[in-house]
Design an enzyme around this catalytic site. Structure first.
Site, PDB file in Angstrom:
ATOM      1  N   ALA A 130       0.854  -1.196   0.000  1.00 54.00           N
ATOM      2  CA  ALA A 130       0.000   0.000   0.000  1.00 54.00           C
ATOM      3  C   ALA A 130       0.884   1.237   0.000  1.00 54.00           C
ATOM      4  O   ALA A 130       2.031   1.197   0.451  1.00 54.00           O
ATOM      5  CB  ALA A 130      -0.914   0.002   1.221  1.00 54.00           C
ATOM      6  N   SER A 131       0.330   2.348  -0.511  1.00 54.07           N
ATOM      7  CA  SER A 131       1.085   3.604  -0.548  1.00 54.07           C
ATOM      8  C   SER A 131       0.141   4.754  -0.242  1.00 54.07           C
ATOM      9  O   SER A 131      -0.932   4.854  -0.836  1.00 54.07           O
ATOM     10  CB  SER A 131       1.717   3.796  -1.928  1.00 54.07           C
ATOM     11  OG  SER A 131       2.427   5.008  -1.993  1.00 54.07           O
ATOM     12  N   ALA A 132       0.534   5.606   0.698  1.00 46.01           N
ATOM     13  CA  ALA A 132      -0.287   6.761   1.078  1.00 46.01           C
ATOM     14  C   ALA A 132       0.588   8.009   1.124  1.00 46.01           C
ATOM     15  O   ALA A 132       1.779   7.964   0.810  1.00 46.01           O
ATOM     16  CB  ALA A 132      -0.958   6.511   2.421  1.00 46.01           C
ATOM     17  N   ILE A 134       1.735   9.758   3.604  1.00 48.91           N
ATOM     18  CA  ILE A 134       2.738   9.837   4.667  1.00 48.91           C
ATOM     19  C   ILE A 134       3.718   8.670   4.609  1.00 48.91           C
ATOM     20  O   ILE A 134       4.905   8.836   4.886  1.00 48.91           O
ATOM     21  CB  ILE A 134       2.046   9.865   6.048  1.00 48.91           C
ATOM     22  CG1 ILE A 134       1.148  11.101   6.175  1.00 48.91           C
ATOM     23  CG2 ILE A 134       3.072   9.842   7.177  1.00 48.91           C
ATOM     24  CD1 ILE A 134       1.888  12.417   6.155  1.00 48.91           C
ATOM     25  N   GLN A 136       4.622   4.258   3.253  1.00 47.25           N
ATOM     26  CA  GLN A 136       4.476   3.170   2.289  1.00 47.25           C
ATOM     27  C   GLN A 136       4.693   1.850   3.026  1.00 47.25           C
ATOM     28  O   GLN A 136       5.478   1.785   3.968  1.00 47.25           O
ATOM     29  CB  GLN A 136       5.496   3.342   1.166  1.00 47.25           C
ATOM     30  CG  GLN A 136       5.365   2.351   0.024  1.00 47.25           C
ATOM     31  CD  GLN A 136       6.077   2.841  -1.223  1.00 47.25           C
ATOM     32  OE1 GLN A 136       5.660   3.839  -1.821  1.00 47.25           O
ATOM     33  NE2 GLN A 136       7.151   2.170  -1.615  1.00 47.25           N
ATOM     34  N   VAL A 137       4.005   0.797   2.575  1.00 45.89           N
ATOM     35  CA  VAL A 137       4.035  -0.489   3.275  1.00 45.89           C
ATOM     36  C   VAL A 137       4.588  -1.580   2.364  1.00 45.89           C
ATOM     37  O   VAL A 137       4.169  -1.710   1.214  1.00 45.89           O
ATOM     38  CB  VAL A 137       2.615  -0.870   3.765  1.00 45.89           C
ATOM     39  CG1 VAL A 137       2.600  -2.269   4.356  1.00 45.89           C
ATOM     40  CG2 VAL A 137       2.117   0.142   4.790  1.00 45.89           C
ATOM     41  N   ASP A 287      -9.117   6.881  14.487  1.00 41.04           N
ATOM     42  CA  ASP A 287      -9.046   6.880  13.019  1.00 41.04           C
ATOM     43  C   ASP A 287      -9.656   5.578  12.491  1.00 41.04           C
ATOM     44  O   ASP A 287      -9.065   4.888  11.665  1.00 41.04           O
ATOM     45  CB  ASP A 287      -7.583   7.020  12.576  1.00 41.04           C
ATOM     46  CG  ASP A 287      -7.457   7.446  11.118  1.00 41.04           C
ATOM     47  OD1 ASP A 287      -8.451   7.957  10.558  1.00 41.04           O
ATOM     48  OD2 ASP A 287      -6.375   7.263  10.525  1.00 41.04           O
TER      49      ASP A 287
END
Length: 549
Positions: A130-132, A134, A136-137, A287
């Protein structure tokens, strides 16, 4: 200001004017200097007159990038500030950005570990899970035990980008507060500071790991919530390593039904989890949007939740918890006078508030809600409407209460999505009444006396001296108060004058720089810059000196 920050400021101004955000400010509140500033960017016109205000704001946030997208997402939860139409538009913003190169991710991970990735991990997957905006995973396998893990690493240079954009946001918010007036219900400076606190917390992955460990321990063997195990020895400010979990996204209703998940139990368990976190543990996941919640694949007849991303957590004071519980109980008893009293007793609104007027305002908002069955009444909506009403009486909503309201709305929406017949009141009422009896009844009083007795026993001999000192301080305080107020008012007058000059000078310098780069006539570019510098010097000299009050 650096050249980079000037360019970014121009980009923000250009984008805002391109979508006509300045037109959304009522003309009657626009002071002369705002109109002057708008004229200096005469070539930037609204290209989206056909779009409504909320959609324009969403598109601006989207165009300005990840930091503004997350800000828009946070604003979408502030329904005590924004109309529902605006909030719903901003809620559509997606925190999705292209992944950065895996070779850079490896370098950053190895920098945090102080050694090669191969020292600790096998099968490191170069393709991000996943990438956001803030972080990255990536996935890997631990050498020590062969277990599957997830590595979450911050994006390169993200701290500097966030800091630069926050600085511009703060300046814009302060300017808007000057234009709109400090009494405006939007409170832009307050909102930006809340966002700063939130996003700076998300930039510290070590804090996220510590939050996850605490929440995991709170629900060990609970059978209702599972938090992935954190490998604390491999957790740092810019990197965390955690157990990889397998679950069904809570929003995937088809998969949940296919495995025979008991949706009624799952929905009720979600409400119970929320109230347990808030009232028992005073530590709640703030959240809990669907992307952070999964459901177990095992035991579908008795399902449990899996929680991820503990970067944003909330806590309440003991007083706030009690007032909150009493508020809900008073609402369902239709005791509007008690609600008004609670807001004043808690300090959420001023003690000078007209309690009769406040009670009437609460009644006007709340009474129509009882035209529907109790099982259709939303706790989050009740809290939201009470906050909106209280803002008209100058309530400043504390950040933790905002987090609570946002989380409650998420949980309720989730619960009713899973099981539309969910009766929130019947699920929560026993919990609230039990908690109140333990806190306010004889049992609660005995517990407080036991807890505070050693402190008061120690302080009792000092009591006469403390009383005398406080009386003496009170006399001195009254004497100095008028002097302090006079100094403060003079400082404010100087500060306003200085701000006008500095803002105007900054705009003139930026315009001069732009004209110079566009090969405009020298007198126009240099003249603009010269006048800007002169105004800056005047503004700088007229700044009030810092004094201690």
């Amino acid at each position: 200001m650096t050249v980079t920050s000037i360019r970014r400021a121009y980009q923000v101004i250009k984008t805002a004017l391109h979508y006509g955000l300045d037109e959304l400010i009522p003309s009657k509140v626009k002071p002369w200097y705002f109109r002057l500033l708008r004229c200096t960017f005469f070539w930037l016109r609204n290209q989206h007159k056909d779009k409504v205000g909320g959609e324009r704001l969403k598109l601006v946030m989207q165009e300005l990038g990840p930091v503004y997208i997350k800000f828009g997402q946070m604003l979408s939860t502030r329904r005590d500030l924004l109309d529902d139409e605006w909030a719903e538009e901003l809620a559509m913003l997606q925190d999705r950005v292209p992944p950065f190169d895996s070779s850079i991710a490896r370098e950053m991970i190895e920098l945090e570990l102080g050694t090669s990735i191969d020292t600790y991990f096998d099968d490191f997957d170069n393709t991000p899970l996943a990438s956001a905006s803030i972080s990255q995973v990536h996935t890997a396998t631990l050498k020590s035990n062969g277990k599957a893990v997830v590595l979450k690493v911050l994006r390169p240079n993200v701290e500097a980008q966030v800091d630069a954009d926050l600085h511009l946001m703060s300046q814009a918010a302060n300017f808007l507060e000057t234009v709109l007036g400090h009494g405006n219900r939007l409170r832009p400076a307050e909102v930006v500071e809340d966002y700063r606190t939130t996003i700076e917390g998300e930039l510290n992955l070590k804090l996220e790991a510590l939050n996850a460990v605490k929440l995991r321990n709170n629900f060990l063997d609970s059978g209702s919530l599972y938090i992935p195990y954190m490998y604390e020895e491999l957790c740092f400010t810019r990197l965390i390593v955690m157990e990889r979990i397998e679950g069904i996204p809570v929003s995937d209703m088809a998969a949940l039904k296919a495995q025979g998940t008991n949706l009624k139990v799952l929905a009720e368990r979600g409400v119970e989890l929320f109230f347990t976190q808030v009232f028992r543990d005073n530590f709640f996941h703030a959240d809990m949007h669907p992307g952070n919640i999964f459901v177990s694949r095992e035991h579908p007849e008795d399902p449990y939740y899996i929680g991820l991303d503990c970067g944003i957590m909330g806590t309440l004071t003991e007083e706030d918890k009690r007032y909150l519980a009493e508020n809900f109980l008073a609402f369902f008893n239709r005791d509007y006078h008690r609600i008004a009293q609670l807001y004043i007793e808690s300090g959420w609104v001023s003690p000078d508030t007209d309690i009769a007027a406040f009670e009437q305002a609460v009644k006007v908002v709340c009474e129509p809600m009882f035209n529907k069955p109790l099982d259709e009444i939303s706790f989050g909506h009740v809290l939201l409407e009470l906050f909106r009403t209280a803002r008209r009486f100058d309530m400043v909503v504390q950040p933790q209460l905002v987090l609570l309201e946002k989380t409650l709305l998420y949980i309720e929406g989730l619960g009713r999505q899973l099981y539309p017949q969910l009766d929130l009141w019947q699920t929560a009422k026993p919990f609230l009444e039990k908690w109140m009896s333990e806190q306010v009844g004889p049992k609660g009083m005995a517990s407080k006396i036991k807890k505070e007795f050693p402190y008061w026993a120690d302080k009792l001999p000092e009591l006469p001296e403390l009383v005398y000192d406080n009386l003496k301080m009170g006399r001195n305080f009254v004497k100095s108060q008028n002097q302090m107020l006079d100094r403060y008012l003079k400082q404010q007058q100087k500060a306003h004058k200085s701000n006008y000059l500095l803002i105007t000078s900054a705009v003139l310098v930026i315009c001069g720089t732009i004209l110079f780069n566009q090969n405009a006539t020298l007198w126009a570019s240099y003249g603009s810059i010269t006048v800007g510098v002169v105004l800056w010097l005047l503004g700088w000299r007229s700044r009030p000196k810092k004094r201690k009050f």
